[in-house]
Design a protein around this motif. Sequence first.
Motif, PDB file in Angstrom:
ATOM      1  N   LYS A 277       4.592  -7.313  -2.072  1.00 17.49           N
ATOM      2  CA  LYS A 277       4.480  -8.264  -3.168  1.00 17.49           C
ATOM      3  C   LYS A 277       3.538  -9.419  -2.858  1.00 17.49           C
ATOM      4  O   LYS A 277       2.775  -9.862  -3.729  1.00 17.49           O
ATOM      5  CB  LYS A 277       5.867  -8.810  -3.519  1.00 17.49           C
ATOM      6  CG  LYS A 277       5.878  -9.760  -4.703  1.00 17.49           C
ATOM      7  CD  LYS A 277       7.295 -10.206  -5.036  1.00 17.49           C
ATOM      8  CE  LYS A 277       7.303 -11.176  -6.213  1.00 17.49           C
ATOM      9  NZ  LYS A 277       8.691 -11.613  -6.535  1.00 17.49           N
ATOM     10  N   SER A 278       3.576  -9.920  -1.632  1.00 17.23           N
ATOM     11  CA  SER A 278       2.811 -11.124  -1.289  1.00 17.23           C
ATOM     12  C   SER A 278       1.535 -10.855  -0.510  1.00 17.23           C
ATOM     13  O   SER A 278       0.553 -11.585  -0.665  1.00 17.23           O
ATOM     14  CB  SER A 278       3.682 -12.087  -0.468  1.00 17.23           C
ATOM     15  OG  SER A 278       4.743 -12.593  -1.242  1.00 17.23           O
ATOM     16  N   ASP A 279       1.538  -9.840   0.338  1.00 15.98           N
ATOM     17  CA  ASP A 279       0.399  -9.608   1.219  1.00 15.98           C
ATOM     18  C   ASP A 279      -0.564  -8.551   0.698  1.00 15.98           C
ATOM     19  O   ASP A 279      -1.780  -8.704   0.811  1.00 15.98           O
ATOM     20  CB  ASP A 279       0.877  -9.180   2.619  1.00 15.98           C
ATOM     21  CG  ASP A 279       1.808 -10.195   3.253  1.00 15.98           C
ATOM     22  OD1 ASP A 279       1.538 -11.395   3.096  1.00 15.98           O
ATOM     23  OD2 ASP A 279       2.792  -9.787   3.887  1.00 15.98           O
ATOM     24  N   VAL A 280      -0.020  -7.488   0.164  1.00 18.19           N
ATOM     25  CA  VAL A 280      -0.836  -6.312  -0.144  1.00 18.19           C
ATOM     26  C   VAL A 280      -1.340  -6.301  -1.585  1.00 18.19           C
ATOM     27  O   VAL A 280      -2.546  -6.255  -1.842  1.00 18.19           O
ATOM     28  CB  VAL A 280      -0.044  -5.021   0.158  1.00 18.19           C
ATOM     29  CG1 VAL A 280      -0.850  -3.792  -0.243  1.00 18.19           C
ATOM     30  CG2 VAL A 280       0.324  -4.963   1.641  1.00 18.19           C
ATOM     31  N   ILE A 281      -0.418  -6.340  -2.549  1.00 21.20           N
ATOM     32  CA  ILE A 281      -0.803  -6.182  -3.956  1.00 21.20           C
ATOM     33  C   ILE A 281      -1.736  -7.290  -4.440  1.00 21.20           C
ATOM     34  O   ILE A 281      -2.776  -6.998  -5.045  1.00 21.20           O
ATOM     35  CB  ILE A 281       0.456  -6.053  -4.835  1.00 21.20           C
ATOM     36  CG1 ILE A 281       1.181  -4.744  -4.492  1.00 21.20           C
ATOM     37  CG2 ILE A 281       0.093  -6.103  -6.313  1.00 21.20           C
ATOM     38  CD1 ILE A 281       2.519  -4.567  -5.189  1.00 21.20           C
ATOM     39  N   PRO A 282      -1.427  -8.578  -4.203  1.00 17.63           N
ATOM     40  CA  PRO A 282      -2.362  -9.606  -4.685  1.00 17.63           C
ATOM     41  C   PRO A 282      -3.720  -9.565  -3.995  1.00 17.63           C
ATOM     42  O   PRO A 282      -4.736  -9.914  -4.605  1.00 17.63           O
ATOM     43  CB  PRO A 282      -1.624 -10.922  -4.410  1.00 17.63           C
ATOM     44  CG  PRO A 282      -0.600 -10.605  -3.382  1.00 17.63           C
ATOM     45  CD  PRO A 282      -0.211  -9.179  -3.613  1.00 17.63           C
ATOM     46  N   ALA A 283      -3.767  -9.139  -2.734  1.00 11.60           N
ATOM     47  CA  ALA A 283      -5.061  -9.004  -2.062  1.00 11.60           C
ATOM     48  C   ALA A 283      -5.891  -7.908  -2.714  1.00 11.60           C
ATOM     49  O   ALA A 283      -7.102  -8.069  -2.934  1.00 11.60           O
ATOM     50  CB  ALA A 283      -4.853  -8.708  -0.575  1.00 11.60           C
ATOM     51  N   ILE A 284      -5.241  -6.795  -3.032  1.00  9.45           N
ATOM     52  CA  ILE A 284      -5.941  -5.707  -3.712  1.00  9.45           C
ATOM     53  C   ILE A 284      -6.413  -6.155  -5.091  1.00  9.45           C
ATOM     54  O   ILE A 284      -7.550  -5.872  -5.501  1.00  9.45           O
ATOM     55  CB  ILE A 284      -5.027  -4.468  -3.816  1.00  9.45           C
ATOM     56  CG1 ILE A 284      -4.814  -3.856  -2.427  1.00  9.45           C
ATOM     57  CG2 ILE A 284      -5.614  -3.438  -4.776  1.00  9.45           C
ATOM     58  CD1 ILE A 284      -3.809  -2.724  -2.399  1.00  9.45           C
ATOM     59  N   GLU A 285      -5.546  -6.877  -5.807  1.00  5.95           N
ATOM     60  CA  GLU A 285      -5.916  -7.357  -7.137  1.00  5.95           C
ATOM     61  C   GLU A 285      -7.101  -8.320  -7.087  1.00  5.95           C
ATOM     62  O   GLU A 285      -7.863  -8.441  -8.057  1.00  5.95           O
ATOM     63  CB  GLU A 285      -4.718  -8.027  -7.805  1.00  5.95           C
ATOM     64  CG  GLU A 285      -3.622  -7.055  -8.198  1.00  5.95           C
ATOM     65  CD  GLU A 285      -2.407  -7.740  -8.779  1.00  5.95           C
ATOM     66  OE1 GLU A 285      -2.315  -8.988  -8.689  1.00  5.95           O
ATOM     67  OE2 GLU A 285      -1.531  -7.030  -9.330  1.00  5.95           O
ATOM     68  N   ALA A 286      -7.279  -8.986  -5.963  1.00  4.30           N
ATOM     69  CA  ALA A 286      -8.409  -9.905  -5.790  1.00  4.30           C
ATOM     70  C   ALA A 286      -9.675  -9.181  -5.343  1.00  4.30           C
ATOM     71  O   ALA A 286     -10.709  -9.825  -5.148  1.00  4.30           O
ATOM     72  CB  ALA A 286      -8.046 -10.994  -4.781  1.00  4.30           C
ATOM     73  N   GLY A 287      -9.589  -7.868  -5.151  1.00  4.21           N
ATOM     74  CA  GLY A 287     -10.764  -7.089  -4.811  1.00  4.21           C
ATOM     75  C   GLY A 287     -10.908  -6.737  -3.349  1.00  4.21           C
ATOM     76  O   GLY A 287     -11.977  -6.276  -2.928  1.00  4.21           O
ATOM     77  N   HIS A 288      -9.839  -6.946  -2.563  1.00  6.78           N
ATOM     78  CA  HIS A 288      -9.905  -6.697  -1.125  1.00  6.78           C
ATOM     79  C   HIS A 288      -9.041  -5.493  -0.751  1.00  6.78           C
ATOM     80  O   HIS A 288      -8.328  -4.936  -1.576  1.00  6.78           O
ATOM     81  CB  HIS A 288      -9.442  -7.945  -0.373  1.00  6.78           C
ATOM     82  CG  HIS A 288     -10.110  -9.196  -0.860  1.00  6.78           C
ATOM     83  ND1 HIS A 288     -11.453  -9.457  -0.650  1.00  6.78           N
ATOM     84  CD2 HIS A 288      -9.629 -10.251  -1.569  1.00  6.78           C
ATOM     85  CE1 HIS A 288     -11.778 -10.615  -1.204  1.00  6.78           C
ATOM     86  NE2 HIS A 288     -10.682 -11.113  -1.769  1.00  6.78           N
TER      87      HIS A 288
END
Length: 230
Positions: free
Chosen positions: A178-189
């Motif tokens: 929820k905090s490390d993986v998904i938002p990083a992917i959503e930001a393009g990383h």
Amino acid sequence: MAHQNWTFGFDADDTLWQNEVFFRTTEAQFIELLADFADRDHLMNQLMEAESRNLARYGFGIKGFVLSMIESAIQVTDGRVDAATIARILDWGKEMLTHPVELLPGARAAVEAMAARGDVVLITKGDLLDQERKLALSGLGELFAAVEIVSDKRPDTYARIFGQRGARQSLMVGNSLKSDVIPAIEAGHWGVHVPHATTWYMEHAEPPIGHPRFRAIAQIDALSDLVDSL
């Protein structure tokens, strides 16, 4: 793949060192302390509701957890909780805030390996003083090109932090989908999930299976081989 123009982000709690297990131990003590007033399920529900309500007020970390326990104790006792019980809860919080840092197996080697491949940034959320304390005690501080202690982790958090590094590509490693993986992917990383045996219920999320920038490894010591395969 060459990594000279990459930034590698690492979560801290339960990715590099133990954290959640201490919350669960204190939680069990809290349940036992108030067993005369309510059963386990009711106490757990009260505590989880208090934590959820208080995140916006107190943020993530031990201090908010302690205040949520005190609030729950007041609620389940109809305001009859005594000073000795509140003092016990406060003492637990102080113990948690001075607990030795226990690095997870392979954590240091993984950070060192990524530091040899590009910039390494620590990206962690929670109480500023406590996170600074744990980083200092971990012995890992000199390995990071930057340290970011944030109030929450959202796509814009990663866009800002990784954007400042100017890298061609960036990758975030952590135990929380929820905090490390998904938002990083959503930001393009890239997002790499390293599960921990104990995960806070508020960090649960469904893995983005099939996403081209999502990867999962069972142990952090598999990170080097994974990165080299990208």
